[in-house]
Every structure is written in structure tokens, then in C-alpha cells.
Write a protein that holds these residues in place. Sequence first.
Motif, PDB file in Angstrom:
ATOM      1  N   ASP A 142      56.684  40.305  91.587  1.00 42.20           N
ATOM      2  CA  ASP A 142      57.119  41.217  90.537  1.00 42.20           C
ATOM      3  C   ASP A 142      57.815  42.471  91.049  1.00 42.20           C
ATOM      4  O   ASP A 142      59.032  42.606  90.966  1.00 42.20           O
ATOM      5  CB  ASP A 142      55.917  41.583  89.637  1.00 42.20           C
ATOM      6  N   LYS A 148      63.068  48.414  89.925  1.00 36.52           N
ATOM      7  CA  LYS A 148      62.310  49.544  89.362  1.00 36.52           C
ATOM      8  C   LYS A 148      61.611  50.256  90.511  1.00 36.52           C
ATOM      9  O   LYS A 148      60.881  49.634  91.284  1.00 36.52           O
ATOM     10  CB  LYS A 148      61.255  49.051  88.372  1.00 36.52           C
ATOM     11  N   LYS A 223      62.028  36.155  86.781  1.00 39.37           N
ATOM     12  CA  LYS A 223      62.368  37.581  86.707  1.00 39.37           C
ATOM     13  C   LYS A 223      63.875  37.796  86.936  1.00 39.37           C
ATOM     14  O   LYS A 223      64.486  38.654  86.315  1.00 39.37           O
ATOM     15  CB  LYS A 223      61.539  38.379  87.720  1.00 39.37           C
ATOM     16  N   GLU A 233      66.388  47.492  81.043  1.00 38.51           N
ATOM     17  CA  GLU A 233      65.309  47.364  80.058  1.00 38.51           C
ATOM     18  C   GLU A 233      65.665  47.885  78.669  1.00 38.51           C
ATOM     19  O   GLU A 233      64.899  48.599  78.034  1.00 38.51           O
ATOM     20  CB  GLU A 233      64.038  48.065  80.577  1.00 38.51           C
ATOM     21  N   ARG A 237      64.236  42.602  78.927  1.00 43.66           N
ATOM     22  CA  ARG A 237      63.341  42.921  80.064  1.00 43.66           C
ATOM     23  C   ARG A 237      61.967  43.386  79.579  1.00 43.66           C
ATOM     24  O   ARG A 237      60.980  43.313  80.315  1.00 43.66           O
ATOM     25  CB  ARG A 237      63.986  43.972  80.980  1.00 43.66           C
ATOM     26  N   LEU A 240      58.789  41.377  80.072  1.00 45.03           N
ATOM     27  CA  LEU A 240      57.966  41.471  81.286  1.00 45.03           C
ATOM     28  C   LEU A 240      56.784  42.412  81.094  1.00 45.03           C
ATOM     29  O   LEU A 240      55.914  42.496  81.941  1.00 45.03           O
ATOM     30  CB  LEU A 240      58.820  41.934  82.481  1.00 45.03           C
TER      31      LEU A 240
HETATM   32  N1  GLY Z   1      57.416  44.884  86.237  1.00 38.75           N
HETATM   33  C1  GLY Z   1      58.217  44.780  85.099  1.00 38.75           C
HETATM   34  C2  GLY Z   1      59.653  44.954  85.370  1.00 38.75           C
HETATM   35  O1  GLY Z   1      60.079  44.965  86.505  1.00 38.75           O
HETATM   36  O2  GLY Z   1      60.418  45.098  84.438  1.00 38.75           O
END
Ligand code: GLY
Length: 350
Positions: A142, A148, A223, A233, A237, A240
Motif C-alpha cells: 500500500d 502519498k 492500486k 484522490e 482513489r 482505497l
Molecule cells: N493508502 C491509500 C492511498 O494510497 O490512497
Amino acid sequence: MKNNEQVKKITVNASKRYEVIIGNGLIDRAGEYLAEVIKPCKIALVTDDTVDALYADCVVKSLEGSGFLVVKHVFPHGEESKNLSVYGEILDFLAENELTRTDALVALGGGVVGDMAGFAAATYLRGIKYMQIPTTLLSQIDSSVGGKTAIDLKKGKNLVGAFCQPILVLCDTKTLDSLPKKIFVDGLGEVAKYAVLDKDIFALVEKDGYAIEDLVYACVDYKRKIVEADEFEGGVRKLLNFGHTPAHGIENLSGYTIPHGNAVAMGVEIIMKNSLRHGYISEEEYKKVSAVVKKLVGENECPFAIEEVMQAALSDKKRSGNYITLMMAFGIGKVEGRKIDVLDLKEYIK
Ligand code: GLY
């Protein structure tokens, strides 16, 4: 679990294009892999004291063998280090060692190291390149992928950060052999989330005897698709975050003594139960997921009352104004967001 000896590669086509390389015993070749994507330069290897003792020498040797000049910065392990002061020390270290924009940083360790070092790389000189070498299951499946980066503030986790994609991710599954069982199982809690999001991952973990490399590959590839579709995001996204709203409440209530992955597995269970209560999923689907979550993480009861959890979850940074978007299950492989007024939250999730 067994090992799959084949080295697997996934190319992530985000704002920067990079490869995630997955295999057993890769860190001895970290230098060779890095030399394929950048010219010889100065490398700041950033790690924590636990990982330093286990793997730093071998990574330094490999980087130097490929012509990189390596300087190393080590900070104490644990979430408590993910703060402004330790972040400042990393920046000072980069400046004192005169890293320039053509130099790079290598983050060697779990999620805390990846987040901190990644954020330092994102901000030092307004951004330098960095490579991730994640050494925990949770960071391999992850946090090392998708760009991120963040540090914590006193008020909460990951409140300051940046989206900044790495130039390379090296997932060496051999490093998972040295993980205490508790930390490995914590990573499996995050796998529980992927299993609800994706039918193929569900089918993989439902059966016995799969190779760990196949699991890491499947999660990273899922992912990848999400990050390619929505790097910053704005939409998809958010999937997740399945299970994460209650999980953040649980982590917070426990004073962060319940680790993230375990809290996510509890969060998945809470959301599945409520998806069933709202008639979004069948009893059979609920039971199937519950059995898989149990298989992954074992007995993992949430020790807090659900009202307390949802109250604590209201400080989640994913909240916007008086609304919170909760990811709910509508089947295995089918998750969708529901925008809930915070005043209705305790009625919606109970
Ligand atoms: N851990 C969630 C993301 O990377 O969006």
C-alpha cells in the motif's frame, strides 16, 4: 505461504512513470535497479534504527557498487517519530550533506520511513527524486506505491503531506521474513480491504498456499489501476479508504496502540456488518468476507463501542464540512461511496 522465485514488474503510469519491482532477495541489487533510472549521484539513505541494523549495510554496498555516493540518516523507529521535529532533522541532514536537485533519497523501511522520507523528498529544494524500498507487508502492498507522503501533527495522523510519486519501488519479500508476526499480520489487515475491493484478490486469499509475491503483486496492481485513474484522490482513489473511517476512530481511541492494519480489519468488519444491515449485501456475502478477514488476521475484536468509534472518526481528514463520504460494500468487488450528514452518522453505522 510460499515464495514465487520470479521477479515481477508493474509500471505505474501516474504523473511520473515508474516501476514497482517485486521479488525475493532484491535489495542486494538495489544499486543496479536504481542505476537503470538515474545517473550516479549522491544518495541520502533514510531509515530507522531497526531496519538500519538489518538491511542498511547491504543496500549501501549495492548502491556504492553501482557508482552512487551514499550518506545515511537513521531515526528512531515507530509512529512517534513521524513528527515535525524528526522531519526537520532529515531536511537538515540533506542540506548539511549538500544534496542538490540532481541527487536523490532512498527510503528504506516501513510506512513511517516511507511517509517521512517521501515528504522530505517532496519538499527539500521543492522536490528531489526518491526511491522506496518498503520492508513491511503493509508498506509493500500500500503505502510505498501511489505517492502519498505525510507526517503527523499533535492533532492527528498524516495531517501534513504531499502527493509525490517515487522514481522506483523495490519490494523485496525476503525482508518480510524478519518481521515480527504481529507486524506481518498488521499488513494482512490492509489486505482485508483489498479483498473486498477486488474479487480476484478475494479469491487469492480465500484459498490456501498462495505465494506472498503473488499477493503483493495483486494488491499493487489493483492500486496501480486506481492511482492511474485518480492520482490526487478526487474520486475513485477514495475506494482505497474502505474500512478506514472507523479504523481511524479505533486507532485514535486506542492512543495508536492498535496498529493501522488491525484497525482497518476491524473497520472492514464494521462496514460489512452495516452494509448487511442496510441490505446492500447478502448474509452469505457478509459471512464469506468475515471468514476471510478472520483467516487473514485471526481474532481481532474491536474493543470500543461503535458509537465511540464513529464519534472519534469524525475528526477524519476525509470529512468535508458537515458531510463524510463512507465507502460501503455492495458485494465482493463492489464498493461505493455514500455521503452522510455527520448528524446521521451514528444512526447509519451502529
Ligand atoms: N493508502 C491509500 C492511498 O494510497 O490512497
